[in-house]
Design a protein around this motif. Structure first.
Motif, PDB file in Angstrom:
ATOM      1  N   GLU A 244       0.672  -1.182   0.082  1.00  0.00           N
ATOM      2  CA  GLU A 244       0.062   0.046   0.094  1.00  0.00           C
ATOM      3  C   GLU A 244       0.846   1.236   0.026  1.00  0.00           C
ATOM      4  O   GLU A 244       0.555   2.101  -0.714  1.00  0.00           O
ATOM      5  CB  GLU A 244      -0.960  -0.134   1.216  1.00  0.00           C
ATOM      6  CG  GLU A 244      -1.788  -1.136   1.095  1.00  0.00           C
ATOM      7  CD  GLU A 244      -2.864  -1.327   2.277  1.00  0.00           C
ATOM      8  OE1 GLU A 244      -2.629  -0.243   3.289  1.00  0.00           O
ATOM      9  OE2 GLU A 244      -3.586  -2.031   2.656  1.00  0.00           O
ATOM     10  N   ARG A 245       1.829   1.235   0.926  1.00  0.00           N
ATOM     11  CA  ARG A 245       2.838   2.297   1.007  1.00  0.00           C
ATOM     12  C   ARG A 245       3.573   2.658  -0.266  1.00  0.00           C
ATOM     13  O   ARG A 245       3.703   3.768  -0.842  1.00  0.00           O
ATOM     14  CB  ARG A 245       3.647   2.289   2.214  1.00  0.00           C
ATOM     15  CG  ARG A 245       3.159   2.461   3.623  1.00  0.00           C
ATOM     16  CD  ARG A 245       3.855   2.400   4.616  1.00  0.00           C
ATOM     17  NE  ARG A 245       3.259   2.605   5.863  1.00  0.00           N
ATOM     18  CZ  ARG A 245       3.771   2.669   7.125  1.00  0.00           C
ATOM     19  NH1 ARG A 245       5.121   1.891   7.156  1.00  0.00           N
ATOM     20  NH2 ARG A 245       3.194   2.638   8.083  1.00  0.00           N
ATOM     21  N   GLN A 248       1.499   4.109  -3.089  1.00  0.00           N
ATOM     22  CA  GLN A 248       0.901   5.577  -2.717  1.00  0.00           C
ATOM     23  C   GLN A 248       2.272   6.331  -3.101  1.00  0.00           C
ATOM     24  O   GLN A 248       2.046   7.336  -3.552  1.00  0.00           O
ATOM     25  CB  GLN A 248       0.723   5.626  -1.227  1.00  0.00           C
ATOM     26  CG  GLN A 248      -0.024   7.009  -1.104  1.00  0.00           C
ATOM     27  CD  GLN A 248      -0.392   7.089   0.514  1.00  0.00           C
ATOM     28  OE1 GLN A 248      -0.019   6.193   1.306  1.00  0.00           O
ATOM     29  NE2 GLN A 248      -1.291   8.171   0.911  1.00  0.00           N
ATOM     30  N   HIS A 252       2.825   9.302  -5.836  1.00  0.00           N
ATOM     31  CA  HIS A 252       3.265  10.876  -5.655  1.00  0.00           C
ATOM     32  C   HIS A 252       4.441  11.334  -6.235  1.00  0.00           C
ATOM     33  O   HIS A 252       4.630  12.525  -6.801  1.00  0.00           O
ATOM     34  CB  HIS A 252       3.255  10.946  -4.067  1.00  0.00           C
ATOM     35  CG  HIS A 252       3.533  12.342  -3.517  1.00  0.00           C
ATOM     36  ND1 HIS A 252       2.460  13.189  -3.999  1.00  0.00           N
ATOM     37  CD2 HIS A 252       4.560  13.040  -3.068  1.00  0.00           C
ATOM     38  CE1 HIS A 252       2.854  14.549  -3.346  1.00  0.00           C
ATOM     39  NE2 HIS A 252       4.116  14.138  -2.809  1.00  0.00           N
TER      40      HIS A 252
END
Length: 332
Positions: A244-245, A248, A252
C-alpha cells in the motif's frame, strides 16, 4: 481588503507568465500559491461530495501586502481540476463550487478575468500538461479519452454564467494578444480593471516546456510506471502495508522524478533511455490529432460563438475557426 481582479485561467493561457509579471511588480500584491489551499479544498470536497458553500475563505498572499499595492488573485486551478481522471461531470461541479467560493469576494471586487486561446493549440498544450502531471499516450489518445472533459474546460458559456451570478465585470482576453502585442495586452487589462500595468516582465521560466523527444520519453516513462503500479496494486501475491505504501509513494513522486529526468538528461542519455524502452524513434503522429465534426460543433457552440459575441473580435475567431477546420480535414 480591496481586490483589483480575480484571474481564474484558463489553464495553458500564459497564466504562469502573468503571475510572474505581477510578482515582480512593486505595485501589485499577488495571491497565487496562497490560493493553493483553496484549490486543494475544492478538489477534495468536490470529489468527496462534501463541499461547504458557507466555509470561510482564507486567502494568503505570496508576499506581504505593502501600502498602496493592488491585490490580484490568480490561480488557473479555479477553472480546471481533475486532469488526471478526466471526469467531465466532476469538473462541472468543481467549477460551480469554485465560483461560489470566489463569489463571497464580490463585496471586495467586481472584476473577474478569464484568459483564453485557440482551441487547437490549447488541446496540444493540455496534452503536454497531462504528460507533465504523470499521464501517458499520444495527443490523439488524449483527445479521444478526454473529449467530454476538454469540452467542459472550454465551456466559456457555462463559466461566464457562473461568475456573472456574483460579479458585474467579467472579462475575457486572448492569450494571442499577450504573445503578439504584450504592451497593448497589459494596457488593456489595466484600463478594464483600473489596475497597475506591470513594468518588469523579465519572468524566469519556472517549468520549461518540453517537446519532441523529451515529451515522448516522458510519456513512455509515465506509462511504464503506471503499468508497474497497477500490477502491484492488484497483485494477489504481494499484499499488505508495504504494498500500500509503495504504491502510494511511487504515485506521488514518480511523475516528478520522470519530469526532472527528461528536463535535465542529455540527448545521448535520452537516446539510451529510448533504447532500453525499445522505442528508438519518436512516432511521427505522437503529437498530432484530428478533430471530429461533432467535437468541432460543440466547440463552436460553447466556445467560439461565445468569444465572438463577448469580444466582437471576428478576425481572431475566424482564425480559430480556420485552425479548427484544418484539424477536421487532416491531423495537425
Amino acid at each position: 481588503m480591496e481586490i483589483a481582479c480575480i484571474h481564474i485561467g484558463l489553464m495553458k493561457t500564459a497564466t504562469t507568465y502573468m503571475q510572474g509579471a505581477w510578482t515582480l511588480d512593486e505595485k501589485i500584491a499577488l495571491s497565487n500559491k496562497g490560493l493553493n489551499p483553496v484549490v486543494e479544498y475544492l478538489r477534495e470536497s468536490t470529489a468527496g461530495n462534501r463541499f461547504d458553500a458557507g466555509k470561510n475563505l482564507n486567502i494568503d498572499l505570496d508576499q506581504p501586502l505593502k501600502a498602496g499595492q493592488s491585490l490580484v488573485l490568480s490561480n488557473e486551478g479555479l477553472s480546471c481540476g481533475f486532469l488526471d481522471s478526466g471526469d467531465a461531470e466532476m469538473l462541472r461541479i468543481y467549477q460551480d463550487n469554485a465560483s461560489i467560493m470566489m463569489g463571497t469576494l464580490a463585496s471586495q471586487t467586481q472584476n473577474v478575468l478569464i484568459t483564453f486561446r485557440s482551441p487547437v493549440s490549447w488541446i496540444r498544450s493540455m496534452h503536454a500538461q497531462f504528460l507533465n502531471e504523470g499521464g501517458s499516450g499520444s495527443a490523439s489518445e488524449f483527445l479521444s479519452e478526454r473529449r467530454a472533459f476538454l469540452l467542459q474546460c472550454l465551456d466559456l458559456d457555462y463559466l461566464l454564467g457562473l461568475y456573472r451570478r456574483y460579479f458585474r465585470n467579467v472579462r475575457i482576453l486572448p492569450y494571442e494578444a499577450l504573445r503578439e502585442g504584450e504592451d497593448d495586452f497589459w494596457a488593456s487589462l489595466g484600463e478594464i480593471f483600473n489596475m497597475p500595468v506591470p513594468t518588469v516582465r523579465d519572468v524566469p521560466a519556472s517549468n520549461p516546456s518540453l517537446s519532441g523527444q523529451r515529451l515522448y520519453v516522458l510519456s513512455c516513462l509515465n506509462g511504464l510506471g503506471g503499468h508497474m503500479r497497477s500490477v502491484l496494486q492488484h497483485s494477489e501475491s504481494y499484499v499488505g502495508l508495504e504494498q500500500e505504501r509503495l504504491v502510494q509513494v511511487s504515485s506521488h513522486y514518480e511523475s516528478w522524478l520522470n519530469r526532472r529526468f527528461v528536463e535535465h538528461a542529455s540527448e545521448a542519455e535520452l537516446e539510451q533511455t529510448l533504447g532500453w524502452l525499445r522505442a528508438d524513434t519518436v512516432p511521427d503522429d505522437f503529437r498530432r490529432f484530428s478533430i471530429s465534426r461533432e467535437f468541432a460543433d460543440e466547440l463552436e457552440k460553447r466556445y467560439l460563438s461565445v468569444v465572438e459575441e463577448v469580444t466582437g473580435d471576428t478576425k481572431l475567431v475566424s482564425r480559430y475557426r480556420d485552425e479548427l477546420q484544418q484539424a477536421i480535414t487532416e491531423p495537425v
